[in-house]
Design a protein around this motif. Structure first.
Motif, PDB file in Angstrom:
ATOM      1  N   GLU A   8      37.929  75.830  25.496  1.00 26.11           N
ATOM      2  CA  GLU A   8      37.049  75.186  24.411  1.00 26.11           C
ATOM      3  C   GLU A   8      37.896  74.639  23.236  1.00 26.11           C
ATOM      4  N   TYR A   9      38.866  75.309  23.091  1.00 21.21           N
ATOM      5  CA  TYR A   9      39.954  75.007  21.842  1.00 21.21           C
ATOM      6  C   TYR A   9      40.596  73.750  22.069  1.00 21.21           C
ATOM      7  N   ILE A  10      40.934  73.552  23.591  1.00 24.17           N
ATOM      8  CA  ILE A  10      41.682  72.270  23.850  1.00 24.17           C
ATOM      9  C   ILE A  10      40.832  71.286  23.958  1.00 24.17           C
ATOM     10  N   ARG A  11      39.562  71.428  24.268  1.00 21.31           N
ATOM     11  CA  ARG A  11      38.701  70.329  24.565  1.00 21.31           C
ATOM     12  C   ARG A  11      38.247  69.907  23.002  1.00 21.31           C
ATOM     13  N   SER A  12      38.114  70.776  21.928  1.00 24.35           N
ATOM     14  CA  SER A  12      37.633  70.576  20.603  1.00 24.35           C
ATOM     15  C   SER A  12      38.756  69.475  20.027  1.00 24.35           C
ATOM     16  N   LYS A  13      40.040  69.809  20.354  1.00 28.45           N
ATOM     17  CA  LYS A  13      41.076  69.325  19.824  1.00 28.45           C
ATOM     18  C   LYS A  13      41.347  67.838  20.355  1.00 28.45           C
ATOM     19  N   LEU A  14      41.115  67.959  21.464  1.00 32.27           N
ATOM     20  CA  LEU A  14      41.087  66.607  21.937  1.00 32.27           C
ATOM     21  C   LEU A  14      40.226  65.572  21.832  1.00 32.27           C
ATOM     22  N   LYS A  15      39.077  66.047  21.747  1.00 32.95           N
ATOM     23  CA  LYS A  15      37.780  65.364  21.490  1.00 32.95           C
ATOM     24  C   LYS A  15      37.915  64.633  19.874  1.00 32.95           C
ATOM     25  N   LYS A  16      38.369  65.625  18.881  1.00 30.30           N
ATOM     26  CA  LYS A  16      38.624  65.037  17.546  1.00 30.30           C
ATOM     27  C   LYS A  16      39.672  64.009  17.546  1.00 30.30           C
ATOM     28  N   LYS A  17      40.895  64.233  18.249  1.00 30.25           N
ATOM     29  CA  LYS A  17      41.606  63.186  18.598  1.00 30.25           C
ATOM     30  C   LYS A  17      41.224  61.931  18.736  1.00 30.25           C
ATOM     31  N   ARG A  18      40.312  61.874  19.943  1.00 33.19           N
ATOM     32  CA  ARG A  18      40.009  60.713  20.524  1.00 33.19           C
ATOM     33  C   ARG A  18      38.835  60.129  19.608  1.00 33.19           C
ATOM     34  N   ASP A  19      38.179  60.989  18.913  1.00 32.63           N
ATOM     35  CA  ASP A  19      36.905  60.354  18.041  1.00 32.63           C
ATOM     36  C   ASP A  19      37.475  59.645  16.633  1.00 32.63           C
ATOM     37  N   ASN A  20      38.839  60.351  16.653  1.00 35.99           N
ATOM     38  CA  ASN A  20      39.508  59.876  15.442  1.00 35.99           C
ATOM     39  C   ASN A  20      40.082  58.317  15.581  1.00 35.99           C
ATOM     40  N   GLY A 126      41.280  65.178  28.633  1.00 35.98           N
ATOM     41  CA  GLY A 126      42.543  65.460  28.317  1.00 35.98           C
ATOM     42  C   GLY A 126      43.088  65.177  29.739  1.00 35.98           C
ATOM     43  N   PHE A 127      44.476  64.837  29.861  1.00 28.96           N
ATOM     44  CA  PHE A 127      45.022  64.738  31.199  1.00 28.96           C
ATOM     45  C   PHE A 127      46.412  65.095  31.202  1.00 28.96           C
ATOM     46  N   THR A 128      47.378  65.434  32.151  1.00 27.65           N
ATOM     47  CA  THR A 128      48.503  65.836  32.128  1.00 27.65           C
ATOM     48  C   THR A 128      49.302  64.747  32.931  1.00 27.65           C
ATOM     49  N   LYS A 129      50.553  64.618  32.991  1.00 25.25           N
ATOM     50  CA  LYS A 129      51.043  63.576  33.435  1.00 25.25           C
ATOM     51  C   LYS A 129      51.428  64.040  35.179  1.00 25.25           C
ATOM     52  N   LYS A 130      50.865  65.056  35.461  1.00 26.91           N
ATOM     53  CA  LYS A 130      50.863  65.626  36.888  1.00 26.91           C
ATOM     54  C   LYS A 130      49.748  65.361  37.591  1.00 26.91           C
ATOM     55  N   GLU A 159      46.500  57.519  25.268  1.00 29.17           N
ATOM     56  CA  GLU A 159      47.847  57.957  25.071  1.00 29.17           C
ATOM     57  C   GLU A 159      47.596  59.322  24.378  1.00 29.17           C
ATOM     58  N   LYS A 160      46.804  59.685  23.417  1.00 37.00           N
ATOM     59  CA  LYS A 160      46.663  60.875  22.763  1.00 37.00           C
ATOM     60  C   LYS A 160      46.044  61.823  23.285  1.00 37.00           C
ATOM     61  N   GLN A 161      45.446  61.374  24.515  1.00 34.53           N
ATOM     62  CA  GLN A 161      44.747  62.497  25.401  1.00 34.53           C
ATOM     63  C   GLN A 161      45.591  62.953  26.412  1.00 34.53           C
ATOM     64  N   ILE A 162      46.763  62.581  26.538  1.00 29.66           N
ATOM     65  CA  ILE A 162      47.928  63.057  27.527  1.00 29.66           C
ATOM     66  C   ILE A 162      48.682  64.239  26.814  1.00 29.66           C
ATOM     67  N   ILE A 163      48.434  65.584  27.497  1.00 25.81           N
ATOM     68  CA  ILE A 163      49.295  66.556  26.916  1.00 25.81           C
ATOM     69  C   ILE A 163      49.863  67.372  28.277  1.00 25.81           C
ATOM     70  N   THR A 164      50.820  68.118  27.750  1.00 22.45           N
ATOM     71  CA  THR A 164      51.827  68.706  28.836  1.00 22.45           C
ATOM     72  C   THR A 164      51.292  69.919  29.604  1.00 22.45           C
ATOM     73  N   HIS A 165      50.319  70.543  29.213  1.00 19.81           N
ATOM     74  CA  HIS A 165      49.532  71.659  29.781  1.00 19.81           C
ATOM     75  C   HIS A 165      48.215  71.582  29.688  1.00 19.81           C
TER      76      HIS A 165
END
Length: 187
Positions: A8-20, A126-130, A159-165
């Protein structure tokens, strides 16, 4: 419980990045993603495509949908049934769309997909490079992928939605390709 809170924390963070991402920039980035997608061999050799209909700040898919329809490819789009199950409905005309109860455009009627789909263009937060994908937490796409034959699952994201883990579970289904406005990722 810890995993759910982390998700939920990661979803919230990624959604804010995308919404911005402002509307104009989102449209430009979405078009670059569409251009990349239309140039890959997997797309060029497809005869049927499953594609979500963009909503709010997601990667915009309307130009892709128009392109697929103009090329006379079979296009299937999602429809949620009873709030729990997603099915794929054939779409041949944008006039067959209407907003559902939360405002997402969905087909009024149409033939249900009963065959293998060549490509599934998939949203996510969010997505990872894997190829890992984090959706919205309702499991629609993971359940749909587990019940339907899809040759190539393609995640589209900024690109902002790609994270390492990402904290993924066994039921989370990976993408075969992830496309951003900057790159095509083949895990």
């Amino acid at each position: 419980m810890k995993l759910l809170k982390e998700k939920e924390y990661i979803r919230s963070k990624l959604k804010k990045k995308r919404d911005n991402i402002n509307k104009e920039l989102r449209t430009q980035k979405s078009q670059k993603i569409t251009d990349f997608l239309c140039k890959i061999d997997e797309f060029k050799y497809s005869t049927n495509i499953f594609c979500y209909i963009s909503y709010l700040s997601e990667v915009e898919t309307h130009s892709l949908i128009n392109y697929v329809l103009a090329e006379n490819l079979d296009l299937f789009v999602p429809k949620i049934i009873n709030g729990t199950e997603m099915i794929a409905i054939k779409l041949s005309d944008l006039s067959n769309l209407e907003p559902d109860n939360i405002g997402i455009l969905t087909p009024k009627s149409g033939e249900i997909l009963s065959d293998t789909v060549d490509i599934a263009v998939t949203p996510g937060l969010g997505f990872t490079k894997k190829g890992g994908r984090m959706g919205y937490g309702r499991g629609y796409y993971d359940r749909w992928f587990s019940k339907n034959k899809v040759k190539i699952k393609i995640g589209v994201a900024f690109e902002k939605q790609i994270i390492t883990h990402l904290p993924l579970e066994k039921t989370d289904i990976n993408m075969d390709i992830v496309i951003t406005e900057k790159e095509i990722i083949n895990p």
